[in-house]
Write a protein that holds these residues in place. Structure first.
Motif, PDB file in Angstrom:
ATOM      1  N   GLY A  12       0.726  -1.186  -0.291  1.00 32.89           N
ATOM      2  CA  GLY A  12      -0.124   0.312   0.181  1.00 32.89           C
ATOM      3  C   GLY A  12       0.255   1.177   0.381  1.00 32.89           C
ATOM      4  N   ASP A  13       0.550   2.581  -0.550  1.00 34.22           N
ATOM      5  CA  ASP A  13       1.009   3.303  -0.504  1.00 34.22           C
ATOM      6  C   ASP A  13       2.006   3.998  -1.468  1.00 34.22           C
ATOM      7  N   GLU A  14       1.530   2.938  -2.531  1.00 36.36           N
ATOM      8  CA  GLU A  14       2.858   3.803  -3.588  1.00 36.36           C
ATOM      9  C   GLU A  14       2.789   4.311  -4.564  1.00 36.36           C
ATOM     10  N   ALA A  39      -8.013   3.436   3.105  1.00 37.23           N
ATOM     11  CA  ALA A  39      -6.960   3.543   2.230  1.00 37.23           C
ATOM     12  C   ALA A  39      -6.881   5.730   1.582  1.00 37.23           C
ATOM     13  N   GLY A  40      -5.973   4.990   2.094  1.00 40.37           N
ATOM     14  CA  GLY A  40      -5.336   7.115   1.999  1.00 40.37           C
ATOM     15  C   GLY A  40      -5.042   7.332   0.869  1.00 40.37           C
ATOM     16  N   HIS A  41      -5.379   7.913  -0.852  1.00 38.76           N
ATOM     17  CA  HIS A  41      -4.844   8.616  -1.386  1.00 38.76           C
ATOM     18  C   HIS A  41      -4.536  10.138  -1.535  1.00 38.76           C
ATOM     19  N   THR A  42      -3.674  10.327  -1.745  1.00 33.92           N
ATOM     20  CA  THR A  42      -3.663  11.870  -1.590  1.00 33.92           C
ATOM     21  C   THR A  42      -3.073  12.063  -3.069  1.00 33.92           C
ATOM     22  N   GLY A 300       1.705   7.754   7.529  1.00 32.18           N
ATOM     23  CA  GLY A 300       0.448   7.369   6.725  1.00 32.18           C
ATOM     24  C   GLY A 300      -0.833   8.554   6.629  1.00 32.18           C
ATOM     25  N   THR A 301      -1.562   8.636   5.477  1.00 29.70           N
ATOM     26  CA  THR A 301      -2.332   9.694   5.309  1.00 29.70           C
ATOM     27  C   THR A 301      -3.153   9.699   5.780  1.00 29.70           C
ATOM     28  N   VAL A 302      -3.747   8.193   6.325  1.00 26.40           N
ATOM     29  CA  VAL A 302      -5.215   8.210   7.427  1.00 26.40           C
ATOM     30  C   VAL A 302      -5.208   8.088   8.508  1.00 26.40           C
ATOM     31  N   PRO A 306       4.070   6.351  11.312  1.00 25.79           N
ATOM     32  CA  PRO A 306       5.168   6.339  10.707  1.00 25.79           C
ATOM     33  C   PRO A 306       5.030   4.821   9.769  1.00 25.79           C
ATOM     34  N   ARG A 307       5.698   5.119   8.819  1.00 28.72           N
ATOM     35  CA  ARG A 307       5.602   4.361   7.815  1.00 28.72           C
ATOM     36  C   ARG A 307       6.998   3.031   8.266  1.00 28.72           C
ATOM     37  N   ARG A 308       6.868   2.110   7.907  1.00 26.48           N
ATOM     38  CA  ARG A 308       8.761   1.284   8.670  1.00 26.48           C
ATOM     39  C   ARG A 308       8.849   1.030   6.854  1.00 26.48           C
TER      40      ARG A 308
END
Ligand code: GDP
Ligand code: IMO
Ligand code: MG
Length: 436
Positions: A12-14, A39-42, A300-302, A306-308
């Motif tokens: 995700g978050d690609e 989902a969080g789409h920017t 994370g957008t949502v 912090p993302r790994r």
């Protein structure tokens, strides 16, 4: 080349939202086919940022119609808030621009409470869900007890459905999860009656719309949420989401035959991130992982978590190419790799010292995988203004060519910044349906 599926190929978050927004300039329909407001789409257009959760990333293009197909789970309150946020920036989400299948399952407050209570109860094996009630809502769908949007239009039946569900959820929350939360069937019924009135004009027969659009050669784009490694069947189970994220599910969800699909585009970061628990063979726990997080803005957008962060995992992406039948990969966030002396790529795996070709089915095993790396020379130039492949530094060009070879799929484009215009498409097929 009118029917295109766009999916994430990692965790995700690609950058799916950004790329779908870019590719939909000429699209007629943009269809979300799974997931929900996890989902969080920017999207960034001329510096203005828009974060979408449920509404497809075609909504900023005034010529598109956006749809939620049957496989999406919809939290009505979250949806109405998102519609309001878009209205605040002068994007009118009217029934002409947006339709929802009557077959979508609704996420209700008790799903959210169950999701959170379960996570709290999982001591050191937390999945790290987004806490949006996604899993519990999909469980109700499969157990044939869920409430669908179309149920809101038969109030007698709805009242009984709500009564049965609320009684079962309260009992489960209290007796099994030890929660002191309890929901009122009357309140939820009243809420659903209101929601039904508001959402009625948006209800659409998505299967009919999609199939008719295909017949008249319209451009139909499917937007995936999450990523291949979070797929309920094919991901790093149980550290996955509760839906099928792979391209094949677009047909199931939309009510369309598989022979209609013309092209599958995989969105892939030039490195790799994951939010929440579960195995991540190329994770970098050191300074370089932190550098990727800082430079890539990997929060994370949502949930803001912090993302790994870690390195491109060619084994995982090769698998995603196979699972999705990907024709073309768009490599995002190439700019974030500027400034690294060497760029690492996980090119093979060992499991307890033995070479393995694929991710094993059990995440217990996946957790013991050691990734073997190949290091490629990095580049120091700022590439955020690049407009062609040839303008990239030679080492960045070589990195892209190596990725193509390692994953067995062409890189049909790349992205060098968050803005819509910081996108370079190389694949003529993609240009044909997407670019002016
Ligand atoms: P999605 O869930 O796949 O749509 O991705 P997210 O929106 O959650 O996360 C991707 C993040 O990276 C967003 O903040 C995007 O604005 C940003 N982004 C997308 N492509 C690029 C890129 O090529 N370079 C940079 N620096 N940021 C990007
Ligand atoms: P987009 O569409 C990244 C992750 C969660 C958790 C697991 C299960 O923005 O790429 P869930 O709430 O779905 O039951 O959580 O899946 N997850 C995502 N990670 N991007 C997402 O969506 C995600 N949606 C869910 O962090 O590990
Ligand atoms: Mg996201």
């Amino acid at each position: 080349m009118p029917v295109v599926i766009v999916v994430g190929v990692q965790w995700g978050d690609e950058g799916k939202g950004k790329i779908v927004d870019y590719l939909t300039e000429r699209a007629n329909l943009v269809v979300r086919f799974q997931g929900g407001n996890n989902a969080g789409h920017t999207l960034v257009v001329e510096g203005q940022k828009t974060a979408l959760q449920l509404i497809p990333s075609g909504i900023l293009r005034s010529n598109t119609r956006c749809l939620l197909a049957s496989g999406v789970v919809v939290n009505p309150t979250a949806l109405l808030e998102e519609i309001q946020r878009l209205a605040d920036i002068n994007v009118a989400v009217t029934p002409e621009r947006f339709g929802i299948s009557g077959e979508v399952q609704l996420i209700l407050p008790y799903h959210v409470a169950i999701d959170k209570a379960r996570e709290a109860a999982r001591a050191d094996s937390k999945i790290g869900t987004t806490g949006r009630g996604i899993g519990p809502a999909y469980e109700d769908a499969v157990s044939r007890s869920g409430i669908r949007l179309s149920d809101l239009f038969n109030r007698d039946n709805l009242k009984e459905l709500v009564r049965v569900n609320v009684a079962a959820k309260n009992a489960y929350l209290q007796s099994v999860l030890g929660s002191d939360e309890a929901f009122s069937a009357d309140e939820i019924f009243a809420y659903l009656c209101d929601i039904g009135e508001t959402l009625k004009p948006f209800v659409s027969n998505v299967s009919v719309e999609v199939n008719e659009a295909v017949k008249r050669d319209a451009i139909v784009m499917f937007e995936g949420a999450q990523g291949c490694l979070l797929d309920i069947n094919h991901g790093t189970y149980p550290y996955v989401t509760s839906s099928n994220t792979v391209a094949g599910y677009a047909c199931v969800s939309a009510g369309m035959g598989p022979k209609q699909v013309d092209y599958v585009v995989g969105i892939c970061k030039a490195y790799c991130t994951r939010v929440g628990g579960g195995p991540f063979p190329t994770e970098d726990h050191g300074d370089e992982g932190s550098l990727l997080r800082d430079r890539g803005g990997e929060y994370g957008t949502v949930t803001g978590r912090p993302r790994r962060c870690g390195w491109f995992d060619a084994v995982a992406v090769r698998r995603a190419v196979r699972l999705n039948g990907i024709d073309s990969i768009i490599l995002t966030k190439m700019d974030v790799l500027s400034g690294f002396d060497h760029v690492k790529v996980g090119t093979s795996y060992d499991l307890d010292g033995e070479a393995i070709e694929d991710i094993p089915p059990s995440s217990l095993n996946t957790g013991r995988i050691k990734a073997n790396y190949t290091e490629f020379p990095g580049w120091s130039e700022d590439i955020t203004g690049v407009r062609t492949f040839e303008e990239l530094p030679k080492t960045a060009q070589d990195f892209i060519k190596s990725v193509e070879e390692l994953v067995g799929c062409r890189v049909g484009g790349f992205s060098i910044g968050p803005d819509r215009e910081q996108t370079i498409i190389l694949d003529e097929n993609v240009k044909q349906f997407a670019v002016r």
